[in-house]
Design an enzyme around this catalytic site. Structure first.
Site, short mmCIF file in Angstrom:
data_model
loop_
_atom_site.label_atom_id
_atom_site.label_comp_id
_atom_site.label_asym_id
_atom_site.label_seq_id
_atom_site.Cartn_x
_atom_site.Cartn_y
_atom_site.Cartn_z
CE LYS A 18 36.29 38.97 33.27
NZ LYS A 18 36.59 39.94 34.38
N GLY A 107 35.69 40.96 29.97
CA GLY A 107 36.43 39.88 29.30
C GLY A 107 36.13 39.74 27.83
CG ASP A 143 40.39 37.18 32.42
OD1 ASP A 143 40.92 36.67 33.42
OD2 ASP A 143 39.91 38.33 32.41
#
Length: 293
Positions: A18, A107, A143
């Site tokens: 991400k 991430g 996340d």
């Protein structure tokens, strides 16, 4: 109650990276966590997670990370958390093809955990709805829910309150300058901006990419000269920004050809950097890889 296992006994799923296309820090909570406003978007580049069903209830991690004990690995922890909360007596062998740098702001660990949750939900026949699976993921990391929900999102709170959005989908070149950035050190830095005025999602989207910034960037620049040098070098070639707390930075390009040209320049002029090109995605490739989706 869990249903009988599916016919498939093995599944390989993507765990995409991400980017934080925008990251504002609008406050700090009493528990020390920061209140954020951010835009998450996926890339068509990331790790792969392979899950093989086991009937003996054991959870076996087939691939290790340097310096990380197997039971501290987020992949194993995700599997164990799902097993315990669902009451499932099945197990799995888990392996990771790692492409994303640890602690790079992409991430990777959270995405790996989300793909494990989604894959085991399918292989174990649990039938847990995606919103509930995302809630389970939140206890593993802030996340994880965006990766489980699998759509680009506007996020608030510590990053867990999500609204799906469709962003522009340019090509990016992502650079890791070869150092490690401490997220706790960034978030505890006295000079970190913590009082950016909150804005609405509509205003952020209307402003567009040219107006987006990352409030962590100034602090990371001051404390990590290698990141500052990478940003300065990239910004002479394309609009560039830090993702998360770094160490990865990304340049936004108008075409794949421009991304290829930038990669070639990096290889020739900055051979110590690790870099890759990727397309921005609003729909995570995890959705297309899951048999149920």
């Amino acid at each position: 109650m869990p249903q009988p296992p599916t016919a498939a006994a093995r599944l390989t799923l993507p765990a995409p990276a991400k980017l934080n296309r925008m990251l504002h820090i609008v406050g700090r909570r009493a528990d020390g966590y920061h209140e954020l406003q951010t835009l998450f978007q996926f890339l068509d580049h990331g790790d792969d997670i392979t899950i093989e069903l086991r009937e003996d209830g054991q959870l076996v991690l087939d691939s290790a990370l340097d310096g990380v004990a197997p039971q501290d690995n987020l992949v194993w922890r995700a599997a164990r958390h799902l097993q315990q909360t669902s009451g499932c007596h099945l197990g799995a062998t888990l392996s990771v093809t790692k492409r994303l740098p640890m602690g790079g702001g992409l991430g990777g660990g959270s995405s790996d955990a989300a793909s494990v949750l989604a894959g085991l939900n399918h292989l174990w026949g649990l039938g847990i709805p995606r919103p509930q699976l995302a809630e389970l993921g939140l206890s593993l990391g802030a996340d994880v829910p965006v990766f489980v929900n699998a759509h680009a999102a506007w996020a608030e709170g510590i990053g867990e309150r999500l609204i799906p959005v469709d962003l522009d989908t340019p090509w990016f070149v992502v650079v890791h300058p070869g150092i490690s950035v401490s997220t706790p050190a960034v978030f505890t830095a006295p000079e970190l901006t913590r009082n950016t005025p909150a804005i609405t999602m509509a205003r952020a989207l209307k402003g567009g990419a040219s107006s987006w910034r990352n409030d962590c960037e100034d602090t990371v620049r001051q404390r990590y000269p290698d990141v500052a040098r990478a940003l300065d070098w990239l910004n002479t070639r394309a609009p560039s920004m830090l993702t998360g707390t770094g160490a990865c930075v990304f340049a936004r390009l108008t075409s794949e050809a421009d991304a290829v040209a930038l990669l070639e320049a990096i290889e020739q002029q900055q051979p110590d950097w690790h870099a890759f090109k990727a397309k921005g995605l609003n729909r995570s490739p995890l959705l297309d890889a899951l048999p149920d989706d």
